[in-house]
Design a protein around this motif. Structure first.
Motif, PDB file in Angstrom:
ATOM      1  N   ARG A  59       0.851  -1.196   0.000  1.00 36.92           N
ATOM      2  CA  ARG A  59       0.000   0.000   0.000  1.00 36.92           C
ATOM      3  C   ARG A  59       0.883   1.242   0.000  1.00 36.92           C
ATOM      4  N   ARG A  60       0.268   2.368  -0.410  1.00 32.76           N
ATOM      5  CA  ARG A  60       0.992   3.640  -0.466  1.00 32.76           C
ATOM      6  C   ARG A  60       0.023   4.789  -0.224  1.00 32.76           C
ATOM      7  N   GLY A  80      -5.017   7.206  -1.289  1.00 31.89           N
ATOM      8  CA  GLY A  80      -4.142   6.061  -1.107  1.00 31.89           C
ATOM      9  C   GLY A  80      -4.346   5.028  -2.192  1.00 31.89           C
ATOM     10  N   PHE A  82      -3.424   0.720  -3.213  1.00 31.15           N
ATOM     11  CA  PHE A  82      -2.909  -0.557  -2.753  1.00 31.15           C
ATOM     12  C   PHE A  82      -3.042  -1.588  -3.862  1.00 31.15           C
ATOM     13  N   ARG A 106      -7.540   2.211  -5.722  1.00 31.58           N
ATOM     14  CA  ARG A 106      -7.292   3.497  -5.069  1.00 31.58           C
ATOM     15  C   ARG A 106      -8.475   3.900  -4.197  1.00 31.58           C
ATOM     16  N   LEU A 150      -6.686   2.458   4.885  1.00 32.74           N
ATOM     17  CA  LEU A 150      -6.026   1.919   3.700  1.00 32.74           C
ATOM     18  C   LEU A 150      -5.401   0.558   4.015  1.00 32.74           C
ATOM     19  N   GLN A 151      -4.731   0.468   5.158  1.00 33.23           N
ATOM     20  CA  GLN A 151      -4.109  -0.798   5.561  1.00 33.23           C
ATOM     21  C   GLN A 151      -5.161  -1.885   5.776  1.00 33.23           C
ATOM     22  N   MET A 154      -6.548  -3.099   2.419  1.00 33.53           N
ATOM     23  CA  MET A 154      -5.581  -3.943   1.720  1.00 33.53           C
ATOM     24  C   MET A 154      -5.529  -5.339   2.333  1.00 33.53           C
TER      25      MET A 154
END
Length: 344
Positions: A59-60, A80, A82, A106, A150-151, A154
């Motif tokens: 992820r980013r 974000g 992933f 996204r 986001l984490q 993912m």
């Protein structure tokens, strides 16, 4: 009188925490496979196991944002991206490995209570593709909540992919036996709930030493391919239960700590340790042979041997799938400029 000895952690110093940590485990371990604490040799991989998938996620966070909705409410959020993906390989080497499901998704994670529409970035150059950020409410207004969302998203996608690719594991003796035909190796510790598949968490580091002092020496004595017996592990808070065992992937060099080259493996377990599913025992039995084949080499990977060759290939593919972070940031700024009528 015994003299002091110092040996090295094999991983680069810029990797936070290194490969070895040895924090104490607060929880419960129960002998499940055998009361005899000794090395168990690897067994051949059966022909019926035709597919092994190596699954990972990346992820980013691309930008933190300030959001004002059409009702006058304001809050924080974040753009974000992933990717979760898999390497599909034959454990017998009869066909080439291939990448599957490596596609970026996204999110626009935002504070709760905000009315947020999908955010679509149409490219000036059609070759660069369209970016769409799906709005997802975070769990709180905390500044780190968008990153946590986001984490979580993912990891949930990683779980769905891992279990969907694997043979089911019966956790009851009355369940029909199903042969192990497809196995998933998931990078890192298992998370969330069990979705029913033969999924193995491959934990590269030893930040926590789960074994008591009288059992830990066996890890240094394992030869490549050998494993420890399977244990039933329960965390002190009772939240997680796992089957765990350790496997050695390669010999430790003379200058490395004696547990270098050892990996912890885990599979989901029921709360009560009264049944060891045959598939779990079979996976443990073949894990040494399988992982020794997939282990990376020190001259090619600084996290060798635990960072498996398919995992390294998957990490590179996932990075490419998310695209250049710099270009994405430029597109976000250009899109906002057009919305505001500003010449950028």
């Amino acid at each position: 009188m015994r003299s002091m000895r110092i040996r090295l952690d094999p991983w680069p110093v810029d990797i936070e925490g290194g490969q070895l940590g040895l924090q104490r485990f607060e929880g419960e371990l129960i002998d499940l496979e055998t009361p005899r604490w000794a090395a168990i040799p690897a067994r051949p991989i059966p022909q019926r196991l035709g597919t092994v998938h190596v699954v990972d996620g990346k992820r980013r966070m691309e930008s933190r944002v300030f959001i004002e909705d059409d009702q006058g409410e304001a809050g924080m959020g974040g753009f974000g991206a992933f990717v979760v993906g898999a390497v599909d390989l034959c454990p017998h080497g009869t066909r080439p490995a291939r990448l599957t499901d490596v596609k970026a998704q996204r999110l626009l994670a935002h504070g709760p209570g905000l009315r947020v529409d999908p955010y679509r970035l149409s490219p000036r150059d059609p070759h660069t593709g369209r970016l769409e950020y799906r709005p997802v409410p975070a769990d709180s207004a905390d500044p780190l909540a968008p990153l946590h969302k986001l984490q979580q998203t993912m990891l949930a996608a990683e779980q769905q992919l891992s279990h969907g690719l694997a043979t089911p594991v019966p956790f009851d003796e009355t369940d029909p036996r199903e042969a192990l035909t497809s196995l998933t190796l998931q990078d890192g510790t298992l998370r969330s709930q069990n979705l029913g598949g033969a999924v193995v968490g491959c934990v590269k580091t030893m930040q926590t030493l789960y074994l008591p002092e009288d059992r830990a020496p066996l890890l240094a004595q394992l030869r490549p391919g050998e494993r420890t017996p399977i244990l039933h592990m329960k965390y002190a808070n009772g939240t997680y239960t796992r089957f765990i065992w350790y496997v050695r992937l390669c010999e430790a060099a003379f200058y490395q700590h004696p547990m270098s080259g050892v990996m912890r493996l885990e599979m989901y377990a029921p709360d009560e340790p009264d049944f060891l599913p045959p598939i779990v025992r079979e996976v443990a039995n073949i894990s040494g042979n399988l992982l020794c084949r997939l282990a990376s080499k020190a001259h090619k990977d600084p996290r060798a041997p635990q960072n498996l060759i398919p995992t390294a290939a998957l990490e590179s593919a996932m990075t490419r799938a998310m695209g250049s972070a710099e270009l994405v940031t430029r597109r976000l700024r250009a899109h906002i400029a057009r919305e505001l009528g500003v010449v950028a």
